[in-house]
Scaffold this motif. Sequence first.
Motif, mmCIF file in Angstrom:
data_model
loop_
_atom_site.group_PDB
_atom_site.id
_atom_site.type_symbol
_atom_site.label_atom_id
_atom_site.label_comp_id
_atom_site.label_asym_id
_atom_site.label_seq_id
_atom_site.Cartn_x
_atom_site.Cartn_y
_atom_site.Cartn_z
ATOM 1 N N ASP A 149 0.864 -1.186 0.000
ATOM 2 C CA ASP A 149 0.000 0.000 0.000
ATOM 3 C C ASP A 149 0.898 1.233 0.000
ATOM 4 N N VAL A 150 1.011 1.906 -1.161
ATOM 5 C CA VAL A 150 1.902 3.064 -1.264
ATOM 6 C C VAL A 150 1.148 4.249 -1.863
ATOM 7 N N ALA A 151 1.680 5.427 -1.605
ATOM 8 C CA ALA A 151 1.159 6.659 -2.198
ATOM 9 C C ALA A 151 2.272 7.289 -3.023
ATOM 10 N N VAL A 152 1.984 7.578 -4.279
ATOM 11 C CA VAL A 152 2.937 8.243 -5.168
ATOM 12 C C VAL A 152 2.506 9.698 -5.298
ATOM 13 N N ARG A 153 3.432 10.625 -5.066
ATOM 14 C CA ARG A 153 3.097 12.044 -5.125
ATOM 15 C C ARG A 153 4.107 12.791 -5.988
ATOM 16 N N ILE A 154 3.614 13.779 -6.705
ATOM 17 C CA ILE A 154 4.437 14.669 -7.508
ATOM 18 C C ILE A 154 4.409 16.043 -6.851
ATOM 19 N N TRP A 155 5.601 16.619 -6.620
ATOM 20 C CA TRP A 155 5.705 17.910 -5.938
ATOM 21 C C TRP A 155 6.389 18.920 -6.856
ATOM 22 N N ARG B 66 -1.553 9.766 -5.896
ATOM 23 C CA ARG B 66 -2.372 8.572 -6.156
ATOM 24 C C ARG B 66 -1.925 7.439 -5.248
ATOM 25 N N ARG B 67 -2.915 6.717 -4.746
ATOM 26 C CA ARG B 67 -2.649 5.558 -3.901
ATOM 27 C C ARG B 67 -2.645 4.292 -4.771
ATOM 28 N N LEU B 68 -1.622 3.441 -4.590
ATOM 29 C CA LEU B 68 -1.511 2.188 -5.324
ATOM 30 C C LEU B 68 -1.506 1.041 -4.320
ATOM 31 N N VAL B 69 -2.472 0.154 -4.441
ATOM 32 C CA VAL B 69 -2.603 -0.961 -3.508
ATOM 33 C C VAL B 69 -2.479 -2.265 -4.280
ATOM 34 N N SER B 70 -1.636 -3.156 -3.778
ATOM 35 C CA SER B 70 -1.431 -4.459 -4.407
ATOM 36 C C SER B 70 -2.008 -5.551 -3.518
ATOM 37 N N ALA B 71 -2.597 -6.548 -4.142
ATOM 38 C CA ALA B 71 -3.136 -7.681 -3.384
ATOM 39 C C ALA B 71 -2.021 -8.616 -2.931
ATOM 40 N N VAL B 72 -0.833 -8.464 -3.525
ATOM 41 C CA VAL B 72 0.312 -9.306 -3.193
ATOM 42 C C VAL B 72 1.229 -8.545 -2.250
ATOM 43 N N GLU B 73 1.644 -9.190 -1.166
ATOM 44 C CA GLU B 73 2.525 -8.539 -0.194
ATOM 45 C C GLU B 73 3.864 -8.191 -0.832
ATOM 46 N N SER B 74 4.314 -6.960 -0.618
ATOM 47 C CA SER B 74 5.581 -6.477 -1.169
ATOM 48 C C SER B 74 6.432 -5.933 -0.045
ATOM 49 N N GLN B 75 7.754 -6.185 -0.108
ATOM 50 C CA GLN B 75 8.658 -5.772 0.962
ATOM 51 C C GLN B 75 9.571 -4.629 0.552
ATOM 52 N N GLY B 76 9.303 -3.985 -0.572
ATOM 53 C CA GLY B 76 10.139 -2.874 -1.001
ATOM 54 C C GLY B 76 9.704 -2.353 -2.350
ATOM 55 N N VAL B 77 10.029 -1.091 -2.641
ATOM 56 C CA VAL B 77 9.719 -0.506 -3.940
ATOM 57 C C VAL B 77 10.811 0.501 -4.269
ATOM 58 N N CYS B 78 11.219 0.552 -5.535
ATOM 59 C CA CYS B 78 12.188 1.538 -5.996
ATOM 60 C C CYS B 78 11.599 2.200 -7.238
ATOM 61 N N ALA B 79 12.202 3.298 -7.661
ATOM 62 C CA ALA B 79 11.607 4.071 -8.749
ATOM 63 C C ALA B 79 12.675 4.647 -9.653
#
Length: 605
Positions: free
Chosen positions: A410-416, A427-440
């Motif tokens: 469950d993450v929120a991506v924001r542009i500033w 925007r909020r992005l929610v995945s049904a699969v458990e995730s232990q990290g995110v990079c961009a």
Amino acid sequence: MADHVQSARAGIESLEYIDDLVREYLLFRGFESTLKAFEGDLGQDRDWGFDAGRIVGELLGMARELRPSELLEYWKYLTSRFFSHLSPKYHRTVKMFEKRLVRLFLVSAVSQGRRDVIRGFMSEHGRALAQQGGDWMPWLGLEYIEEPQDRPEFDAYFGPEWCASLQAALTDFVQTVFPATAVPRILLFDKDRREKEALQRKVAVYEEHLRGETKITTMPASSQTGLVEDHIGGISAAASPRVPVAGGGGGGGNGVGSSDDGVCDGRLALDVIQTDEPPSLLKIRQEDIFLEHNAGISLAKFSASGELIASYDDESVLKVWSPDPSSTAPKLKNELDYSVSAMAWDMRHTHLLYLYDEGGSIRTLNTNTNLMSRLPTSSKRHPWIQCMLASPASSTLVTVCSAKPESTADVAVRIWDASANKAVASRRLVSAVESQGVCAAINHNSNLVALAHSTGAVNLVDARTLETVATIKTRRHGLCSTAFSLDEDSLMAVSETGGLTQWSLRKHSQMLAESMLSIGAADGGSSGVSADSRLDVDRVAFTPDRESIVVAPRNQCLVFNVDSATQTDSTRRHKGLIFAVDFAADRSLSACEDGTIHVACYRKV
């Protein structure tokens, strides 16, 4: 890693069931004295049955009841038993929570009028706190301050909101730590039993379908051609000549079938990139060591030109300095009264440095004047920063924050817009699969953002609307870093064990290449990758031309050619673990827990 976490979580959830099995077994065998000892140990269980809420309640109770010795001893126990086994990037989080618990104790002592307790605590621990410096300095004289709740440096700590926020954040953190703990096989017994029963139910359903002659039809995958091209733009894609993999027969014109996730007919849809030029090898021509900090460095970044380095340590000291002795750039040192969780330089205005603090604010430091401005961005739903990127095309920032510290489902991506000091999109992005990290990663014109999850899924997001325009299913777990290729025809992804893959952005997300970086050798071992050697987003850096990559397993930087995955050079070893790596222009940096930074300059051969 994801499978291990899920197994550990299932084992912990079965703890009470396994305890009952052990009791039943001991009774069956007649081991009455062993059963009595077992029950006695359960009654004194310091782990509280791995119940995060009860553990946090115990910690907060010790702080509020003015039992600092027990509080510090219990935190030391938890650190040794659980927290010390986490990835190095979470060591700073552990220290942050320890600091907040001590401050809760001090605030409770003031509220209860027990300044004598504060005096005793400071006589024992004041010297150690003074050595940490930074935002601890005002607290050293707390017992002599009248009405500290009315002072701006203390008022936030006396409100009920701060304590509630600490309890919620610490509970979330502890809940995510337990699944990362290695569990004995007996705890997986109940999980295996339930999985077997679930499989049996599925088999029964399939058999029922077969008896009913159920027909299964496969729908053709919809084409995504054109979706990504609309956002890349501006770069003429010089198509690299490709030939079919030897032995690949049938299918399309390249001799290999393709699919959206890069897998077809049980074979990987790989192309071999042919080029007339030999791969360039990146070699170190000079390496210098700088002792800029007295504490472990948790963040370090080059400015866009590579002239300046911003480094931040565990004592909340921020420095901006140049590794070039002939540089005329100003050298800054700021002892901050807050913790910094992420850092990024403005790519166009190279004197601006952005800091994301523990309170959820973005601070802009003008390195020419040493003046700081603040943009409040706090989100109660998503308080944990995972990464912050600066746009190559404008003074725009991209932040990715999660609802829990180690879970990024469950993450929120924001542009500033940093120049206007305001949020542009969220925007909020929610995945049904458990995730232990995110990079961009963000492309050259800032129209496209790639979000790579540890589960192997990569979302390509329109940076203007934050709509997902395409998804790449890499099926490669543990992704920790990603970058667009120089021509932006493809996307590269790195896993925490050193897997390097390249994915087409114009051909249905087809996998173009796959290799393995030999990072296990840095351990001195011949197989596998130890926990400390697993890569993370802060210990991977691509060169600007994307021809080479620098990674830091444990205490040394290794340099690899991207096309061939061959190691071309390595830096000298640090005396401790490396926490941060970066690359700009023709130089790399590696920042260590011992306060040193290695800066290496390169040449191509």
